[in-house]
Design an enzyme around this catalytic site. Structure first.
Site, PDB file in Angstrom:
ATOM      1  N   GLU A 258      17.830  25.652  28.162  1.00 40.04           N
ATOM      2  CA  GLU A 258      18.626  24.809  27.274  1.00 40.04           C
ATOM      3  C   GLU A 258      19.058  25.595  26.037  1.00 40.04           C
ATOM      4  O   GLU A 258      18.256  26.272  25.397  1.00 40.04           O
ATOM      5  CB  GLU A 258      17.794  23.597  26.839  1.00 40.04           C
ATOM      6  N   LYS A 328      24.889  16.479  28.604  1.00 44.43           N
ATOM      7  CA  LYS A 328      23.694  15.655  28.514  1.00 44.43           C
ATOM      8  C   LYS A 328      24.050  14.215  28.141  1.00 44.43           C
ATOM      9  O   LYS A 328      24.815  13.973  27.214  1.00 44.43           O
ATOM     10  CB  LYS A 328      22.737  16.248  27.473  1.00 44.43           C
ATOM     11  N   CYS A 380      16.410  18.767  29.515  1.00 47.02           N
ATOM     12  CA  CYS A 380      15.246  18.536  28.660  1.00 47.02           C
ATOM     13  C   CYS A 380      14.669  17.136  28.827  1.00 47.02           C
ATOM     14  O   CYS A 380      14.111  16.798  29.867  1.00 47.02           O
ATOM     15  CB  CYS A 380      15.622  18.820  27.202  1.00 47.02           C
TER      16      CYS A 380
END
Length: 509
Positions: A258, A328, A380
């Site tokens: 990430e 995301k 994540c």
């Protein structure tokens, strides 16, 4: 209440890195048995104590980021941590209160134990865990079911998922509570069904090996969090990832974690185009975390450099235009967006963390196309939301991918719990999972949730592995959480209907 608090604190041992799975059902059973003679109000505080112990110890790692990077005095950071644990404790407290409230009438005396322990309690436990997973954007950490990631019930997650395992644990504890009340038959039946189901789960699975592997190289840069967003550290960071990757371009897919590129795409366009060409020349591909900018919105993203559709192509596929990328969706409060931004940001440096002003990607997005392989990503924190990854996994999905930067949490137990949750997604969806992080845990997980390859935390390095691929879809992929939630809500409605009926009857009497 102190014993309930201690029991809750002990559940931390049921999760990674300890993974002593029996602690969770033992603690739950202990508190459930203690609560049998308490009033609904007393039950609320009894289970609140359990929940507070569970979260005060189980998510103590949150305080690392608040204390280290938040810029707050210790007293304030500890207070915030206590308030968070207290808020999360409200959910088991609600389950305990409603269980007692809906089964306290004396007309229940002949059969109320069965409905209380085998009907209401498991249903309410699941409903409140599920609510905790979406209220205020959700925090489904430490679901009871995650204690079974390496436990004897793990294979059942391919049918009922992690939340279903929570139901099973609560149901089993309820049946043992009945044994302690000298009602043995229900425990015998439930134990027999659980044993048979656990044995049968692999046998009825549609997941079959493809007799094909994909070679991956997972790059762990171990960039210090204090340096990650410093402008002077940008190019040394990019060069480090290229230096670590260069000897491993014989892998089909090289994966960076990430925000491995800690800058907007537009600022590093030349680097990305050159990296795209290098990967292409080596018949490989790179997936990297990056900040993308589209239509004046910043996104925490993944992009593909090099070859997308097949191993040998005349040129790389990277266009820098938002194609073959992933944005995301489930953003982390405070870390990636600030609720009530105009009010909170001026209060403390804690609300001005890097990457705290992102836009949200779509809930469903196309799989990343990498060397012809279809990869379902979760960035994540997203890996803790089973329905989101389920919605983005298809029959032709080859791999699950999660990338993270857990450097925020130092050497605490947080990153290890994060890894454990990721392992559960492999069991639920019947696909191998690869996880690339900045400083660990970087690992490969098989379809049974077992870590097959791993490199040490807090060291730079590259994990190279041949990952076996599988075909087929699990029952959980087909059904998700919906059947379980329908069952639990129906049981709750039955409990409410019975209480209303009894109340009306008492009025007429």
């Amino acid at each position: 209440m102190m014993t309930a608090f201690i029991a809750g604190a002990s559940t931390t041992l049921a999760f990674a890195p300890y993974s002593i799975w029996a602690f969770y059902p033992a603690a739950m059973l202990f508190v459930l048995w203690q609560s049998r003679k308490l009033t609904p109000k007393e039950n609320f505080f009894h289970w609140l104590s359990f929940g507070f112990g569970c979260f005060a110890f189980g998510i103590s790692w949150v305080h690392v980021s608040i204390d280290t990077f938040g810029g707050l005095p210790l007293f304030v950071s500890m207070t915030l941590m206590g308030l968070l644990a207290l808020y999360l404790a409200l959910y088991p407290a609600l389950a305990g209160y409603l269980t007692a409230k809906l089964s306290q009438h004396p007309r229940f005396k002949h059969w109320h134990c069965y409905f209380q322990y085998l009907g209401l309690f498991p249903a309410l436990w699941v409903i409140t865990e599920w609510m905790r997973g979406w209220v205020l954007t959700g925090f489904p950490w430490l679901w009871a079911g995650y204690s079974q990631t390496q436990g004897p019930l793990s294979e059942l997650a391919s049918i009922v998922g992690a939340l279903g395992l929570s139901y099973i644990i609560a149901l089993f504890c309820g049946s043992i509570a009945l044994v302690m009340k000298k009602r043995f038959m229900s425990a015998i039946i439930i134990s027999a069904v659980l044993l048979a189901s656990t044995i049968a789960a692999p046998m009825i699975s549609d997941i079959t090996p493809r007799n094909e592997t994909v070679k991956v190289a997972l790059v762990q840069g171990n960039i210090a969090q204090s340096m990650k967003w410093e402008p002077d550290a940008l190019w040394p960071t990019l060069l480090k990832y290229m230096d670590l990757s260069r000897p491993n371009f014989d892998a089909d897919i090289v994966i960076w974690p990430e925000a491995a590129v800690p800058a907007p795409e537009s600022m590093v366009g030349d680097f990305l185009r050159n990296t795209d060409k290098v990967a292409n020349m080596n018949d490989s591909a790179i997936i990297t975390g990056i900040i993308s900018l589209q239509k004046n919105d910043f996104y925490n993203s993944l992009i593909v450099l090099g070859n997308a559709n097949k191993a040998v192509q005349p040129m790389g596929d990277y266009q820098g235009n938002g194609t073959n990328d992933y944005k995301k969706h489930h953003l982390l409060p405070i870390g990636e967006f600030v609720p009530f931004e105009s009010l909170l940001r001026p209060l403390a440096p804690f609300f001005n963390l890097p990457m705290s002003s992102f836009a949200r990607g779509n809930f469903q997005q196309q799989n990343l196309n990498t060397m012809g392989y279809q990869i379902a990503p979760a960035l994540c924190y997203e890996i803790v939301f089973p329905e989101q990854l389920r919605a983005n996994t298809h029959a032709d999905t080859d791999l699950l991918l999660t990338v993270s930067n857990d450097a925020w949490f130092g050497d605490s137990i947080g990153p290890l719990q994060h890894m454990e949750i990721a392992q559960m997604r492999s069991i639920e969806l019947g696909r191998p999972l690869v996880r690339a992080t900045n400083n660990g845990v970087t690992a490969v997980v098989d379809v049974h949730g077992r870590i097959t390859h791993q490199i040490p935390q807090f060291k730079e390095g590259v994990l190279v592995a041949d990952v076996a691929l599988y075909d087929g879809e699990t029952w959980f992929k087909h059904l998700g959480q919906t059947p379980l939630l329908i069952l639990c809500w129906l049981l709750l409605l039955v409990g409410i209907a019975i209480q209303v009926s009894i109340w009306k009857q008492s009025k007429t009497d």
